[in-house]
Design an enzyme around this catalytic site. Structure first.
Site, PDB file in Angstrom:
ATOM      1  N   ARG B 257       0.861  -1.182   0.000  1.00 11.52           N
ATOM      2  CA  ARG B 257       0.000   0.000   0.000  1.00 11.52           C
ATOM      3  C   ARG B 257       0.896   1.230   0.000  1.00 11.52           C
ATOM      4  O   ARG B 257       1.431   1.610   1.036  1.00 11.52           O
ATOM      5  CB  ARG B 257      -0.888  -0.027   1.253  1.00 11.52           C
ATOM      6  CG  ARG B 257      -2.070   0.924   1.205  1.00 11.52           C
ATOM      7  CD  ARG B 257      -2.666   1.113   2.577  1.00 11.52           C
ATOM      8  NE  ARG B 257      -1.850   2.028   3.354  1.00 11.52           N
ATOM      9  CZ  ARG B 257      -1.765   2.017   4.677  1.00 11.52           C
ATOM     10  NH1 ARG B 257      -2.431   1.133   5.382  1.00 11.52           N
ATOM     11  NH2 ARG B 257      -1.004   2.895   5.316  1.00 11.52           N
ATOM     12  N   HIS B 261      -3.934   4.589   4.252  1.00 10.62           N
ATOM     13  CA  HIS B 261      -4.987   3.566   4.372  1.00 10.62           C
ATOM     14  C   HIS B 261      -6.274   4.116   3.759  1.00 10.62           C
ATOM     15  O   HIS B 261      -6.860   3.545   2.854  1.00 10.62           O
ATOM     16  CB  HIS B 261      -5.218   3.192   5.833  1.00 10.62           C
ATOM     17  CG  HIS B 261      -6.481   2.408   6.038  1.00 10.62           C
ATOM     18  ND1 HIS B 261      -6.654   1.141   5.527  1.00 10.62           N
ATOM     19  CD2 HIS B 261      -7.652   2.737   6.641  1.00 10.62           C
ATOM     20  CE1 HIS B 261      -7.884   0.717   5.829  1.00 10.62           C
ATOM     21  NE2 HIS B 261      -8.500   1.668   6.496  1.00 10.62           N
ATOM     22  N   TYR B 270       3.075   5.957  11.769  1.00 11.38           N
ATOM     23  CA  TYR B 270       3.423   4.570  12.128  1.00 11.38           C
ATOM     24  C   TYR B 270       4.358   3.857  11.147  1.00 11.38           C
ATOM     25  O   TYR B 270       4.769   2.741  11.401  1.00 11.38           O
ATOM     26  CB  TYR B 270       2.149   3.724  12.311  1.00 11.38           C
ATOM     27  CG  TYR B 270       1.194   3.741  11.128  1.00 11.38           C
ATOM     28  CD1 TYR B 270       1.409   2.906  10.038  1.00 11.38           C
ATOM     29  CD2 TYR B 270       0.096   4.599  11.103  1.00 11.38           C
ATOM     30  CE1 TYR B 270       0.550   2.930   8.951  1.00 11.38           C
ATOM     31  CE2 TYR B 270      -0.770   4.619  10.022  1.00 11.38           C
ATOM     32  CZ  TYR B 270      -0.547   3.788   8.952  1.00 11.38           C
ATOM     33  OH  TYR B 270      -1.387   3.817   7.886  1.00 11.38           O
TER      34      TYR B 270
END
Lengths: 323, 365
Positions: B257, B261, B270
């Site tokens: 990815r 998100h 993160y």
């Protein structure tokens, strides 16, 4: 690995107690009609409960299911309090509120038996998480059936237990029937233990009618778990000699199959082995049988003589604080 | 006491056909027509440009939250082997697969702008609406596949889901059912390494996701998910097996990815940028482009003209969408179909919106 004679004696004693306890329940429930509602017995599967629990320490936890009598007795539950509870009496281990299906015996670290298929698995992961978090040396054992191994909760629980390397043993008591569905009709793998590969964790298959074999496998898995080596999936192959519940006429279980497995009775098997090895005499065996019968008679008498709970108690112990 | 290993019919392959430089493994190279290869390339690029444009529209407040697909365009390879009568059950990051199957760009925009009409499945298009609850659509695909088998149809159902989806109980129940009843289902896991902020390593302890197939005794294969040819080959095998009545397959496409998100997420919190960098070299579009250039099916000029074409197509779709919203769609429709009788607080909101819309239209005169 050699199983000590006293361990064999311990397993035989708890299997005999369970069998006598459930034989009595069968009469009380089906013939005398003294206990209403569903009655689920583990006749023929006693070696799983006795083998597993003989390998555990007192501080270890078990999470059981709807077929729990054997597990609880083998873990050390008082037969009197258990029988009174099944009767629904005030002196029962849960003050008459749980009956046979929701027994809990916190004194022996058996805090929960759940009738929700697969419901015990996430609970056991939670208990094991607490044990690890608190750096305890104890482990948790979850006992569940082959049907539960197809529930989503099984998958989620094994995944997290492996990921976090929790001190938990997943003991699948594969009795070949999930309700009326045969094992092959609900699972494609030949063995539930094969599923361990996906998480991954060790997967072990053991003869669930051989108490010393169950004991040895559990001891090994327990040691791994207690030493930070993570969970094990232990499949105990056994057979449900009675119906799913006592009202089940078992029309879907071939008669020859039931007869075959009755011959493989785990109690007869261990008795024979112990007699042959000379670690048990015929007289001692008779005495063991007599002891378990007496313990059960006493439990029934205790339950019958105990008072019913008062209607006013219905709301006690249900919520932490009154609504 | 005997303790002996059990012989499990288990083999997990890793499949890769195109290298990062677009070098192809000649033995594995699928035979695809020039027209089809170019269409695959064009759709990948179209979806990349559309994704970029949607991100801008979201930042402008013209559409709501959506999940960008950047870096996962090779998923198109999974739907190329399908026939129109086959079904797909996509999650929220399968826009390229849906578009290949015929979903219009304007209906994607309608969905993310919050209009019911975006979820409508046109007659003859066997795409389920996108599933937001993680893993739920795997069960839907198994249900459809069971129906296909029951009706003795030769069609298959394909479920798309992410690495996070494999930890859901729904995944287990769906694959178990599919395995037991040998239904014509294909499970395509888009392992993009992140379930929102949970990395793959904290999702499950198993080395591959593909090995989870062992638990259901169905074939499991791990595929370079940024290699459209490998995805195509793996899925084609699975689809053929399913059509032949040989049951389901689980395919793990290893991808990444590259973006957020969803537009409501900030991955800088993160994950480090250095982690993303190597994946830029593995970009599924540039890799496929290099392959087509080497094969002589593309030229630099052609690449530029395709890019221009798809950029125009995106712009035109956006215009059609804007017009459709302006002219034909009543925002009051959002209150339909959820309740039989609207509860009081929703009634208040409905009246408020109606007043606002009336004021707006009277201002416009």
């Amino acid at each position: 690995m050699k199983v000590p004679a006293e361990k064999k004696m311990e397993m035989l004693r708890s299997m005999l107690l369970t069998r006598a306890f459930e034989d009595a329940l069968q009469v009380l429930c089906q013939i005398q009609g003294k206990i209403p509602g569903m009655m689920i017995l583990c006749t023929g599967q006693e070696a799983v409960a006795s083998g597993v629990c003989a390998a555990l320490q007192n501080e270890d936890f078990i999470i059981s299911n709807h077929r729990s009598h054997g597990h609880l007795l083998a873990k050390g539950a008082d037969p009197k309090a258990l029988m009174a509870e099944i009767y629904g009496k005030r002196t029962g281990c849960n003050k008459g509120k749980s009956g046979t299906l929701h027994l809990a015996v916190p004194e022996v670290n058996a805090p929960c038996t759940t009738t929700v298929v697969g419901g015990g698995l996430p609970i056991s992961v939670g208990v094991a998480f607490a044990q690890k978090y608190r750096k305890e040396s104890a482990v948790t054992v979850c006992l569940f059936g082959d049907g539960a191994a197809d529930e989503g909760s099984f998958h989620e629980s094994l995944n997290l237990a492996s990921l976090w390397q929790l001190p938990v043993l997943f003991v699948c008591e594969n009795n070949l029937y999930a309700g009326a569905q045969r094992f092959e009709e609900h699972t494609r793998v030949k063995s539930i233990a094969d599923r361990a590969a996906g998480y991954p964790m060790p997967g072990v298959v053991v003869d669930g009618n051989d108490a010393p074999a169950v004991y040895t496998a559990t001891l090994r898995a327990r040691e791994t778990a207690a030493n930070g080596g993570g969970p094990t999936l232990l499949e105990c192959r056994t057979y449900r000699c009675r119906g799913h519940g006592e009202a089940d006429p078992q029309h879907y279980q071939p008669k020859e199959e039931i007869a075959l497995w009755k011959q493989r009775c785990p109690i007869l098997k261990l008795e024979k082995e112990m007699l042959q090895k000379g670690i048990l005499s015929a007289e001692e065996l008779e005495k063991l049988r007599e002891d378990s019968r007496k313990a059960v008679q006493e439990a029934v008498r205790f339950a019958e003589e105990s008072p019913w709970p008062d209607v006013a108690e219905a709301f006690q112990d249900v919520y932490v604080s009154d609504l | 006491m005997p303790r002996k290993p059990i012989d499990i019919p288990c083999r997990v392959d890793h499949l890769s056909i195109l290298s990062e430089d677009g070098e192809v493994d000649r033995e594995m190279e699928p035979e695809l027509s020039e027209e089809l290869l170019l269409r695959m390339y064009r759709t990948m690029l179209l979806c990349r440009r559309f994704d970029e444009r949607m991100l801008t529209l979201q930042r402008q407040g013209r559409i709501g939250t959506f999940a960008p697909i950047k870096g996962q365009e090779a998923q198109i390879g999974a739907v190329v082997p399908l026939e129109p009568e086959d079904w797909i059950a996509p999650s929220f990051r399968e826009m390229p697969a849906e578009v290949w199957r015929g979903k219009s760009l304007e209906s994607v925009l309608l969905t993310y702008a919050g209009y019911n009409e975006g979820g409508k499945i046109p007659e003859g298009l066997n795409n389920l609406p996108i599933a937001i609850p993680v893993g739920s659509q795997i069960l839907h695909a198994v249900g459809i596949a069971y129906g296909m088998k029951y009706r003795r149809k030769r069609h298959v159902a394909m479920a798309f889901f992410g690495d996070g989806g494999t930890s859901e109980g729904d995944f287990h129940e769906a694959l178990n059912f599919a395995g037991v009843f040998q239904v014509p289902a294909v499970f395509v896991c888009q392992n993009n390494q992140w379930a929102i902020s949970v990395p793959r390593s904290r999702q499950t302890r198993s080395r591959t996701l593909a090995q989870k197939a062992v638990a259901y005794e169905i074939p499991g294969v791990q595929v370079d998910g940024n290699d459209i040819l490998a995805v195509y080959v793996a899925v084609k095998e699975a689809v053929e097996r399913a059509r032949a009545g040989e049951g389901p397959t689980f395919i793990e496409n290893v991808t990444y990815r590259m973006s957020v998100h969803t537009t409501a997420d900030d991955p800088k919190k993160y994950r480090r940028d250095e982690e993303v960098e190597p994946w830029i070299a593995r970009d599924p579009i540039t890799r496929f482009e290099k392959y087509l250039l080497k094969k002589g099916l593309l030229t630099d000029q052609k690449v530029a003209s395709v890019d221009e074409e798809v950029t125009r197509e995106v712009r035109e779709a956006e215009q059609r969408w804007a017009l459709q919203v302006e002219e034909g769609i009543d925002p009051m429709g959002m209150f339909d179909h959820a309740y039989e009788d609207l509860p009081p607080h929703i009634l208040v909101q409905r009246d408020e919106l109606r007043r606002e819309l009336e004021e707006k239209s009277s201002q416009r005169g």
